[in-house]
Structure formats: C-alpha cells, structure tokens
Design a protein around this motif. Structure first.
Motif, PDB file in Angstrom:
ATOM      1  N   ASN A   3       0.820  -1.206   0.000  1.00 27.08           N
ATOM      2  CA  ASN A   3       0.000   0.000   0.000  1.00 27.08           C
ATOM      3  C   ASN A   3       0.858   1.262   0.000  1.00 27.08           C
ATOM      4  O   ASN A   3       0.374   2.327  -0.365  1.00 27.08           O
ATOM      5  CB  ASN A   3      -0.934  -0.002   1.210  1.00 27.08           C
ATOM      6  CG  ASN A   3      -2.012  -1.050   1.094  1.00 27.08           C
ATOM      7  OD1 ASN A   3      -2.387  -1.449  -0.004  1.00 27.08           O
ATOM      8  ND2 ASN A   3      -2.513  -1.513   2.226  1.00 27.08           N
ATOM      9  N   LEU A   4       2.106   1.126   0.394  1.00 25.96           N
ATOM     10  CA  LEU A   4       2.991   2.295   0.399  1.00 25.96           C
ATOM     11  C   LEU A   4       3.159   2.888  -0.992  1.00 25.96           C
ATOM     12  O   LEU A   4       3.260   4.107  -1.148  1.00 25.96           O
ATOM     13  CB  LEU A   4       4.366   1.919   0.942  1.00 25.96           C
ATOM     14  CG  LEU A   4       4.469   1.630   2.431  1.00 25.96           C
ATOM     15  CD1 LEU A   4       5.857   1.126   2.781  1.00 25.96           C
ATOM     16  CD2 LEU A   4       4.151   2.865   3.233  1.00 25.96           C
ATOM     17  N   THR A   5       3.210   2.055  -2.004  1.00 27.39           N
ATOM     18  CA  THR A   5       3.418   2.552  -3.361  1.00 27.39           C
ATOM     19  C   THR A   5       2.202   3.292  -3.894  1.00 27.39           C
ATOM     20  O   THR A   5       2.308   4.012  -4.885  1.00 27.39           O
ATOM     21  CB  THR A   5       3.772   1.409  -4.321  1.00 27.39           C
ATOM     22  OG1 THR A   5       2.741   0.437  -4.288  1.00 27.39           O
ATOM     23  CG2 THR A   5       5.093   0.778  -3.939  1.00 27.39           C
ATOM     24  N   ARG A   6       1.085   3.143  -3.234  1.00 22.92           N
ATOM     25  CA  ARG A   6      -0.136   3.835  -3.665  1.00 22.92           C
ATOM     26  C   ARG A   6      -0.219   5.268  -3.138  1.00 22.92           C
ATOM     27  O   ARG A   6      -1.085   6.029  -3.560  1.00 22.92           O
ATOM     28  CB  ARG A   6      -1.368   3.053  -3.217  1.00 22.92           C
ATOM     29  CG  ARG A   6      -1.462   1.711  -3.880  1.00 22.92           C
ATOM     30  CD  ARG A   6      -2.746   1.009  -3.513  1.00 22.92           C
ATOM     31  NE  ARG A   6      -2.689  -0.351  -4.003  1.00 22.92           N
ATOM     32  CZ  ARG A   6      -3.135  -1.399  -3.349  1.00 22.92           C
ATOM     33  NH1 ARG A   6      -3.694  -1.243  -2.164  1.00 22.92           N
ATOM     34  NH2 ARG A   6      -3.051  -2.599  -3.856  1.00 22.92           N
ATOM     35  N   SER A  20      13.681   5.824  -2.924  1.00 26.45           N
ATOM     36  CA  SER A  20      13.305   4.543  -3.515  1.00 26.45           C
ATOM     37  C   SER A  20      13.934   3.352  -2.789  1.00 26.45           C
ATOM     38  O   SER A  20      13.304   2.306  -2.639  1.00 26.45           O
ATOM     39  CB  SER A  20      13.649   4.508  -5.003  1.00 26.45           C
ATOM     40  OG  SER A  20      15.045   4.642  -5.182  1.00 26.45           O
ATOM     41  N   TRP A  21      15.191   3.499  -2.338  1.00 23.03           N
ATOM     42  CA  TRP A  21      15.828   2.403  -1.588  1.00 23.03           C
ATOM     43  C   TRP A  21      15.028   2.095  -0.323  1.00 23.03           C
ATOM     44  O   TRP A  21      14.809   0.940   0.025  1.00 23.03           O
ATOM     45  CB  TRP A  21      17.268   2.769  -1.218  1.00 23.03           C
ATOM     46  CG  TRP A  21      17.970   1.653  -0.496  1.00 23.03           C
ATOM     47  CD1 TRP A  21      17.886   1.344   0.831  1.00 23.03           C
ATOM     48  CD2 TRP A  21      18.809   0.659  -1.077  1.00 23.03           C
ATOM     49  NE1 TRP A  21      18.641   0.243   1.123  1.00 23.03           N
ATOM     50  CE2 TRP A  21      19.223  -0.203  -0.043  1.00 23.03           C
ATOM     51  CE3 TRP A  21      19.270   0.429  -2.373  1.00 23.03           C
ATOM     52  CZ2 TRP A  21      20.068  -1.273  -0.257  1.00 23.03           C
ATOM     53  CZ3 TRP A  21      20.117  -0.649  -2.579  1.00 23.03           C
ATOM     54  CH2 TRP A  21      20.495  -1.483  -1.532  1.00 23.03           C
ATOM     55  N   ALA A  26      11.303  -1.206   3.002  1.00 25.24           N
ATOM     56  CA  ALA A  26      10.008  -1.357   3.675  1.00 25.24           C
ATOM     57  C   ALA A  26       9.199  -2.509   3.086  1.00 25.24           C
ATOM     58  O   ALA A  26       8.417  -3.147   3.792  1.00 25.24           O
ATOM     59  CB  ALA A  26       9.212  -0.054   3.580  1.00 25.24           C
ATOM     60  N   GLU A  27       9.410  -2.782   1.810  1.00 25.30           N
ATOM     61  CA  GLU A  27       8.685  -3.869   1.140  1.00 25.30           C
ATOM     62  C   GLU A  27       9.484  -5.175   1.121  1.00 25.30           C
ATOM     63  O   GLU A  27       9.122  -6.115   0.439  1.00 25.30           O
ATOM     64  CB  GLU A  27       8.340  -3.455  -0.289  1.00 25.30           C
ATOM     65  CG  GLU A  27       7.349  -2.311  -0.337  1.00 25.30           C
ATOM     66  CD  GLU A  27       6.992  -1.933  -1.754  1.00 25.30           C
ATOM     67  OE1 GLU A  27       7.845  -2.017  -2.653  1.00 25.30           O
ATOM     68  OE2 GLU A  27       5.825  -1.541  -1.954  1.00 25.30           O
ATOM     69  N   ASN A  28      10.585  -5.227   1.855  1.00 27.84           N
ATOM     70  CA  ASN A  28      11.457  -6.418   1.941  1.00 27.84           C
ATOM     71  C   ASN A  28      12.015  -6.849   0.584  1.00 27.84           C
ATOM     72  O   ASN A  28      12.243  -8.027   0.348  1.00 27.84           O
ATOM     73  CB  ASN A  28      10.735  -7.581   2.609  1.00 27.84           C
ATOM     74  CG  ASN A  28      10.518  -7.351   4.074  1.00 27.84           C
ATOM     75  OD1 ASN A  28      11.387  -6.828   4.753  1.00 27.84           O
ATOM     76  ND2 ASN A  28       9.352  -7.705   4.568  1.00 27.84           N
ATOM     77  N   ARG A  29      12.263  -5.875  -0.275  1.00 27.63           N
ATOM     78  CA  ARG A  29      12.905  -6.165  -1.556  1.00 27.63           C
ATOM     79  C   ARG A  29      14.400  -5.880  -1.526  1.00 27.63           C
ATOM     80  O   ARG A  29      15.132  -6.343  -2.397  1.00 27.63           O
ATOM     81  CB  ARG A  29      12.243  -5.340  -2.685  1.00 27.63           C
ATOM     82  CG  ARG A  29      10.821  -5.759  -2.980  1.00 27.63           C
ATOM     83  CD  ARG A  29      10.225  -5.004  -4.162  1.00 27.63           C
ATOM     84  NE  ARG A  29       9.919  -3.621  -3.805  1.00 27.63           N
ATOM     85  CZ  ARG A  29      10.508  -2.554  -4.337  1.00 27.63           C
ATOM     86  NH1 ARG A  29      11.432  -2.665  -5.262  1.00 27.63           N
ATOM     87  NH2 ARG A  29      10.165  -1.331  -3.955  1.00 27.63           N
ATOM     88  N   ARG A  30      14.860  -5.123  -0.548  1.00 30.17           N
ATOM     89  CA  ARG A  30      16.275  -4.787  -0.375  1.00 30.17           C
ATOM     90  C   ARG A  30      16.597  -4.828   1.114  1.00 30.17           C
ATOM     91  O   ARG A  30      15.734  -4.598   1.951  1.00 30.17           O
ATOM     92  CB  ARG A  30      16.579  -3.383  -0.888  1.00 30.17           C
ATOM     93  CG  ARG A  30      16.327  -3.193  -2.347  1.00 30.17           C
ATOM     94  CD  ARG A  30      17.599  -2.811  -3.001  1.00 30.17           C
ATOM     95  NE  ARG A  30      17.343  -2.503  -4.399  1.00 30.17           N
ATOM     96  CZ  ARG A  30      18.092  -2.967  -5.353  1.00 30.17           C
ATOM     97  NH1 ARG A  30      19.118  -3.714  -5.094  1.00 30.17           N
ATOM     98  NH2 ARG A  30      17.832  -2.674  -6.599  1.00 30.17           N
TER      99      ARG A  30
END
Length: 68
Positions: A3-6, A20-21, A26-30
């Motif tokens: 929901n953060l990206t919205r 962006s990092w 926050a989305e556990n992608r990095r």
C-alpha cells in the motif's frame, strides 16, 4: 507491491528518486543499509584512530559496501 506505493508522495520524482531504496527496504525487496554495513569489517578502532585514518578507511571500504 504494498500500500505504500499507492501513496501520492511517490508521484513526486525527487522524492521517489531520493527514497526509492527505503521503499524497497520497507517492502522487503532490499536489505537495510545498516545490515549491509555490518558485514564490512574494519581493523581500525574508531575511538583510537586519527581522523585522517578514519577517512582513508571509509574510502577503502566504500566500494566493498556498494558492491554488496
């Protein structure tokens, strides 16, 4: 995608570029940067080292940090 990206804050290119990092963390992608930094060892004692030596160590270790 979370929901953060919205959030409309990401519509601002300067914010998106600067944070962006942190969104990826926050989305556990990095991984968080402090977790990466914890894997980069130094032999210097920060409390006992001269400032010039600390800056030289930073220069030496930064490429290792960035590669990880």
């Amino acid at each position: 995608m979370s929901n953060l990206t919205r959030l409309t804050v990401w519509d601002d290119p300067s914010i998106c570029g600067a944070l962006s990092w942190y969104l990826a963390v926050a989305e556990n992608r990095r991984p968080a940067k402090f977790r990466i930094a914890a894997t980069v060892a130094t032999k210097l004692d920060p409390a006992a080292s001269a400032e010039d030596a600390l800056w030289a160590e930073l220069d030496r270790l930064t490429p290792i940090f960035l590669a990880r």
